[in-house]
Motif scaffolding. Structure first.
Motif, PDB file in Angstrom:
ATOM      1  N   UNK A  97     -24.132  -2.197  10.427  1.00 11.75           N
ATOM      2  CA  UNK A  97     -23.837  -3.401  11.202  1.00 11.75           C
ATOM      3  C   UNK A  97     -23.615  -4.561  10.241  1.00 11.75           C
ATOM      4  N   UNK A  98     -22.494  -5.234  10.399  1.00 16.91           N
ATOM      5  CA  UNK A  98     -22.245  -6.465   9.661  1.00 16.91           C
ATOM      6  C   UNK A  98     -22.909  -7.579  10.472  1.00 16.91           C
ATOM      7  N   UNK A  99     -24.121  -7.923  10.090  1.00 17.43           N
ATOM      8  CA  UNK A  99     -24.927  -8.894  10.842  1.00 17.43           C
ATOM      9  C   UNK A  99     -24.246 -10.257  10.858  1.00 17.43           C
ATOM     10  N   UNK A 100     -23.655 -10.649   9.746  1.00 19.50           N
ATOM     11  CA  UNK A 100     -22.987 -11.954   9.680  1.00 19.50           C
ATOM     12  C   UNK A 100     -21.830 -12.023  10.661  1.00 19.50           C
ATOM     13  N   UNK A 101     -21.028 -10.979  10.721  1.00 21.58           N
ATOM     14  CA  UNK A 101     -19.907 -10.935  11.650  1.00 21.58           C
ATOM     15  C   UNK A 101     -20.405 -10.927  13.095  1.00 21.58           C
ATOM     16  N   UNK A 102     -21.470 -10.160  13.355  1.00 21.34           N
ATOM     17  CA  UNK A 102     -22.044 -10.109  14.695  1.00 21.34           C
ATOM     18  C   UNK A 102     -22.490 -11.503  15.127  1.00 21.34           C
ATOM     19  N   UNK A 103     -23.148 -12.220  14.227  1.00 16.33           N
ATOM     20  CA  UNK A 103     -23.611 -13.566  14.557  1.00 16.33           C
ATOM     21  C   UNK A 103     -22.440 -14.506  14.809  1.00 16.33           C
ATOM     22  N   UNK A 104     -21.371 -14.374  14.025  1.00 16.05           N
ATOM     23  CA  UNK A 104     -20.203 -15.232  14.245  1.00 16.05           C
ATOM     24  C   UNK A 104     -19.614 -15.007  15.629  1.00 16.05           C
ATOM     25  N   UNK A 105     -19.668 -13.777  16.118  1.00 18.72           N
ATOM     26  CA  UNK A 105     -19.066 -13.452  17.408  1.00 18.72           C
ATOM     27  C   UNK A 105     -19.991 -13.660  18.602  1.00 18.72           C
ATOM     28  N   UNK A 106     -21.315 -13.604  18.390  1.00 21.79           N
ATOM     29  CA  UNK A 106     -22.232 -13.566  19.531  1.00 21.79           C
ATOM     30  C   UNK A 106     -23.306 -14.654  19.555  1.00 21.79           C
ATOM     31  N   UNK A 107     -23.424 -15.438  18.508  1.00 20.79           N
ATOM     32  CA  UNK A 107     -24.482 -16.447  18.479  1.00 20.79           C
ATOM     33  C   UNK A 107     -24.066 -17.638  19.332  1.00 20.79           C
ATOM     34  N   UNK A 108     -24.712 -17.812  20.477  1.00 21.22           N
ATOM     35  CA  UNK A 108     -24.383 -18.890  21.407  1.00 21.22           C
ATOM     36  C   UNK A 108     -25.234 -20.145  21.203  1.00 21.22           C
ATOM     37  N   UNK A 109     -25.956 -20.182  20.093  1.00 26.32           N
ATOM     38  CA  UNK A 109     -26.758 -21.362  19.803  1.00 26.32           C
ATOM     39  C   UNK A 109     -25.828 -22.572  19.727  1.00 26.32           C
ATOM     40  N   UNK A 110     -26.219 -23.659  20.353  1.00 24.33           N
ATOM     41  CA  UNK A 110     -25.392 -24.860  20.396  1.00 24.33           C
ATOM     42  C   UNK A 110     -25.592 -25.658  19.109  1.00 24.33           C
ATOM     43  N   UNK A 111     -24.482 -26.100  18.518  1.00 32.70           N
ATOM     44  CA  UNK A 111     -24.534 -26.960  17.333  1.00 32.70           C
ATOM     45  C   UNK A 111     -23.794 -28.253  17.647  1.00 32.70           C
ATOM     46  N   UNK A 112     -24.274 -29.331  17.083  1.00 32.65           N
ATOM     47  CA  UNK A 112     -23.665 -30.628  17.328  1.00 32.65           C
ATOM     48  C   UNK A 112     -22.510 -30.837  16.351  1.00 32.65           C
ATOM     49  N   UNK A 113     -21.355 -31.245  16.890  1.00 29.47           N
ATOM     50  CA  UNK A 113     -20.177 -31.548  16.087  1.00 29.47           C
ATOM     51  C   UNK A 113     -19.727 -32.954  16.452  1.00 29.47           C
ATOM     52  N   UNK A 114     -19.264 -33.701  15.485  1.00 27.25           N
ATOM     53  CA  UNK A 114     -18.724 -35.025  15.734  1.00 27.25           C
ATOM     54  C   UNK A 114     -17.209 -34.929  15.671  1.00 27.25           C
TER      55      UNK A 114
END
Length: 132
Positions: free
Chosen positions: A83-100
């Protein structure tokens, strides 16, 4: 895949249980406290194990695997899954991040007057842009 991506490999045990007609392949992942999932076929069982490992990586740090293949019993298959954990996180991590972001003032004013949720609009626009 980026060169800095985190890749993990875990052994899994797939046991065929014909009594369960919908998902007769039971998967155990010994390195993840005997995590379990199921599949409709061997290929589906492996995919489900990969997804289980990826989902676990979103919630906690994954342990290091010793890659030791467990002994099999009747109706069991043992294999390794990657499992490419980094790729999985890029596709499935729904954590909200603040962007300006910067937009013209007239759009900001129109948005406020119309009760626009700018975060929702930007999220939908990015989903459309990336076809997801």
């Amino acid at each position: 895949m980026k060169t800095t991506d985190q890749i993990v490999v875990y052994p899994i045990i797939i046991k065929y249980e014909p009594d369960d007609t919908d998902c007769p392949y039971l998967v155990t992942i010994p390195d993840l406290d005997n995590g379990m999932t199921q599949g409709k076929s061997i290929a589906d069982a492996i995919a489900m194990a990969e997804d289980y490992i990826g989902t676990t990586s979103l919630e906690e740090s994954l342990p290091t695997s010793n890659y030791a293949l467990p002994q099999t019993k009747k109706n069991e298959t043992v294999t390794l899954v990657r499992v490419n954990v980094s790729e999985y996180k890029r596709k499935h991590d729904n954590k909200v991040v603040k962007k300006t972001i910067t937009i013209p003032n007239y759009l900001n004013e129109l948005g406020k007057e119309n009760g626009i949720n700018f975060s929702e609009v930007m999220t939908n626009a990015l989903r459309d842009k990336f076809s997801i």
